[in-house]
Scaffold this motif. Structure first.
Motif, PDB file in Angstrom:
ATOM      1  N   TRP A  74       0.963  -1.115   0.228  1.00 57.60           N
ATOM      2  CA  TRP A  74      -0.018  -0.064  -0.020  1.00 57.60           C
ATOM      3  C   TRP A  74       0.892   1.083   0.026  1.00 57.60           C
ATOM      4  CZ3 TRP A  74       0.728   3.201   4.003  1.00 57.60           C
ATOM      5  CH2 TRP A  74       1.219   2.835   5.281  1.00 57.60           C
ATOM      6  N   ALA A  75       0.207   2.376  -0.470  1.00 54.01           N
ATOM      7  CA  ALA A  75       0.885   3.627  -0.595  1.00 54.01           C
ATOM      8  C   ALA A  75       0.054   4.786  -0.097  1.00 54.01           C
ATOM      9  CB  ALA A  75       1.585   3.857  -1.718  1.00 54.01           C
ATOM     10  N   LEU A  76       0.573   5.916   0.503  1.00 51.49           N
ATOM     11  CA  LEU A  76      -0.225   6.954   0.909  1.00 51.49           C
ATOM     12  C   LEU A  76       0.319   8.097   0.151  1.00 51.49           C
ATOM     13  CD1 LEU A  76      -2.171   8.270   2.918  1.00 51.49           C
ATOM     14  CD2 LEU A  76      -0.016   8.734   4.446  1.00 51.49           C
ATOM     15  N   VAL A  77      -0.541   8.970  -0.378  1.00 58.13           N
ATOM     16  CA  VAL A  77      -0.429  10.189  -1.063  1.00 58.13           C
ATOM     17  C   VAL A  77      -0.912  11.399  -0.326  1.00 58.13           C
ATOM     18  CG1 VAL A  77      -1.034  11.387  -3.063  1.00 58.13           C
ATOM     19  CG2 VAL A  77      -0.698   8.959  -3.324  1.00 58.13           C
ATOM     20  N   VAL A  78       0.025  12.187   0.003  1.00 56.76           N
ATOM     21  CA  VAL A  78      -0.457  13.463   0.661  1.00 56.76           C
ATOM     22  C   VAL A  78       0.038  14.740  -0.056  1.00 56.76           C
ATOM     23  CG1 VAL A  78      -0.364  12.746   3.020  1.00 56.76           C
ATOM     24  CG2 VAL A  78       1.623  13.584   1.866  1.00 56.76           C
ATOM     25  N   GLY A  79      -0.644  15.635   0.057  1.00 63.66           N
ATOM     26  CA  GLY A  79      -0.425  16.736  -0.851  1.00 63.66           C
ATOM     27  C   GLY A  79       0.103  18.107  -0.066  1.00 63.66           C
ATOM     28  N   SER A  80       0.313  19.009  -0.564  1.00 57.11           N
ATOM     29  CA  SER A  80       0.798  20.323   0.210  1.00 57.11           C
ATOM     30  C   SER A  80      -0.230  20.869   0.980  1.00 57.11           C
ATOM     31  CB  SER A  80       1.411  21.326  -0.813  1.00 57.11           C
ATOM     32  OG  SER A  80       0.504  21.972  -1.570  1.00 57.11           O
ATOM     33  N   GLU A  81       0.049  21.550   2.104  1.00 62.10           N
ATOM     34  CA  GLU A  81      -1.059  22.123   2.868  1.00 62.10           C
ATOM     35  C   GLU A  81      -1.813  23.122   2.161  1.00 62.10           C
ATOM     36  OE1 GLU A  81       0.448  23.155   6.707  1.00 62.10           O
ATOM     37  OE2 GLU A  81       1.108  21.508   6.977  1.00 62.10           O
ATOM     38  N   GLY A  82      -0.987  24.030   1.011  1.00 61.23           N
ATOM     39  CA  GLY A  82      -1.723  24.907   0.439  1.00 61.23           C
ATOM     40  C   GLY A  82      -2.833  24.405  -0.671  1.00 61.23           C
ATOM     41  N   SER A  83      -2.432  23.602  -1.521  1.00 70.71           N
ATOM     42  CA  SER A  83      -2.871  23.157  -2.540  1.00 70.71           C
ATOM     43  C   SER A  83      -3.541  21.841  -2.890  1.00 70.71           C
ATOM     44  CB  SER A  83      -2.287  23.530  -4.028  1.00 70.71           C
ATOM     45  OG  SER A  83      -1.099  22.680  -3.862  1.00 70.71           O
ATOM     46  N   GLY A  84      -3.123  21.103  -1.699  1.00 71.96           N
ATOM     47  CA  GLY A  84      -3.632  19.651  -1.561  1.00 71.96           C
ATOM     48  C   GLY A  84      -3.150  18.714  -2.840  1.00 71.96           C
ATOM     49  N   ILE A  85      -3.769  17.601  -3.163  1.00 65.02           N
ATOM     50  CA  ILE A  85      -3.588  16.766  -4.126  1.00 65.02           C
ATOM     51  C   ILE A  85      -4.414  17.301  -5.126  1.00 65.02           C
ATOM     52  CG2 ILE A  85      -3.468  14.265  -4.703  1.00 65.02           C
ATOM     53  CD1 ILE A  85      -3.701  13.623  -1.457  1.00 65.02           C
ATOM     54  N   SER A  86      -3.573  17.159  -6.692  1.00 67.50           N
ATOM     55  CA  SER A  86      -4.154  17.391  -7.626  1.00 67.50           C
ATOM     56  C   SER A  86      -5.499  16.335  -8.182  1.00 67.50           C
ATOM     57  CB  SER A  86      -3.242  17.626  -8.922  1.00 67.50           C
ATOM     58  OG  SER A  86      -2.859  16.228  -9.158  1.00 67.50           O
ATOM     59  N   GLU A  87      -6.421  16.781  -8.942  1.00 67.75           N
ATOM     60  CA  GLU A  87      -7.464  15.970  -9.137  1.00 67.75           C
ATOM     61  C   GLU A  87      -6.929  14.860 -10.027  1.00 67.75           C
ATOM     62  OE1 GLU A  87     -10.693  15.995  -8.834  1.00 67.75           O
ATOM     63  OE2 GLU A  87     -10.440  17.759  -7.312  1.00 67.75           O
ATOM     64  N   ALA A  88      -5.859  15.006 -10.940  1.00 69.10           N
ATOM     65  CA  ALA A  88      -5.186  13.910 -11.824  1.00 69.10           C
ATOM     66  C   ALA A  88      -4.694  12.775 -10.621  1.00 69.10           C
ATOM     67  CB  ALA A  88      -4.211  14.379 -12.515  1.00 69.10           C
ATOM     68  N   VAL A  89      -3.960  13.339  -9.809  1.00 66.82           N
ATOM     69  CA  VAL A  89      -3.490  12.289  -8.754  1.00 66.82           C
ATOM     70  C   VAL A  89      -4.456  11.422  -7.948  1.00 66.82           C
ATOM     71  CG1 VAL A  89      -1.819  11.965  -6.687  1.00 66.82           C
ATOM     72  CG2 VAL A  89      -1.426  13.623  -8.602  1.00 66.82           C
ATOM     73  N   VAL A  90      -5.599  12.337  -7.705  1.00 68.32           N
ATOM     74  CA  VAL A  90      -6.642  11.704  -6.757  1.00 68.32           C
ATOM     75  C   VAL A  90      -7.176  10.486  -7.787  1.00 68.32           C
ATOM     76  CG1 VAL A  90      -8.856  12.072  -5.646  1.00 68.32           C
ATOM     77  CG2 VAL A  90      -7.223  13.701  -5.271  1.00 68.32           C
ATOM     78  N   ALA A  91      -7.406  10.995  -9.036  1.00 65.62           N
ATOM     79  CA  ALA A  91      -8.238   9.867  -9.899  1.00 65.62           C
ATOM     80  C   ALA A  91      -7.112   8.772 -10.103  1.00 65.62           C
ATOM     81  CB  ALA A  91      -8.396  10.697 -11.056  1.00 65.62           C
ATOM     82  N   ALA A  92      -6.058   8.948  -9.887  1.00 65.47           N
ATOM     83  CA  ALA A  92      -5.212   7.516 -10.025  1.00 65.47           C
ATOM     84  C   ALA A  92      -5.096   6.877  -8.481  1.00 65.47           C
ATOM     85  CB  ALA A  92      -3.572   8.162 -10.368  1.00 65.47           C
ATOM     86  N   CYS A  93      -5.671   7.331  -7.695  1.00 66.94           N
ATOM     87  CA  CYS A  93      -5.735   6.453  -6.292  1.00 66.94           C
ATOM     88  C   CYS A  93      -7.074   5.698  -6.187  1.00 66.94           C
ATOM     89  CB  CYS A  93      -5.830   7.482  -5.119  1.00 66.94           C
ATOM     90  SG  CYS A  93      -4.330   8.603  -5.251  1.00 66.94           S
ATOM     91  N   ASP A  94      -6.712   4.648  -5.285  1.00 64.59           N
ATOM     92  CA  ASP A  94      -7.763   3.666  -5.365  1.00 64.59           C
ATOM     93  C   ASP A  94      -8.731   3.911  -4.112  1.00 64.59           C
ATOM     94  OD1 ASP A  94      -6.754   1.287  -6.731  1.00 64.59           O
ATOM     95  OD2 ASP A  94      -5.217   1.414  -5.544  1.00 64.59           O
TER      96      ASP A  94
END
Length: 129
Positions: A74-94
């Motif tokens: 498993w892997a965890l994706v976190v974004g920056s505090e300002g802009s968060g995770i991009s829509e493209a990256v969120v779409a690539a997550c389970d």
């Protein structure tokens, strides 16, 4: 945590100060650059059987241990505090997870990531009986 995959933007921030702040932990981890794009790299990880979790405040699913017990793919994706995770990256997550909070968005990304890593990895070294 034994490995980190970073986007080009994050990779460019890995300097001496970042290593000092990590108390030297960066020297003990495998760091990898997502050379093509982060969504493409996450797709490659998914094709290898790795379940990808995206963590942000606005997601409704509370973080819980990754199952089955003993599975460390498993892997965890976190974004920056300002802009968060991009829509493209969120779409690539389970899965889209968050840390349940009772009084607003008070956790910074480091605290939220720590809680998510703990919860997701809670059963990583156990086997189902």
């Amino acid at each position: 945590v034994n490995s980190v995959v970073a986007s080009r933007e994050s990779w460019n921030c890995l300097n001496g100060r970042a290593c000092r702040v990590s108390m030297g932990w960066l020297y003990w981890m495998d760091c990898h650059l997502a050379e093509e794009s982060l969504p493409a790299t996450l797709g490659e990880l998914r094709s290898l059987g790795v379940r990808i979790y995206a963590a942000e405040n606005q997601f409704s699913e509370p973080v819980s241990p990754h199952l089955p017990a003993g599975d460390r793919r498993w892997a965890l994706v976190v974004g920056s505090e300002g802009s968060g995770i991009s829509e493209a990256v969120v779409a690539a997550c389970d899965a889209r997870i968050s840390v349940p909070q009772q009084q607003g968005k008070c956790l910074n990304v480091a605290h939220a990531a720590s809680i998510c890593l703990y919860e997701l990895g809670k059963f990583s070294f156990q086997t189902e009986e």
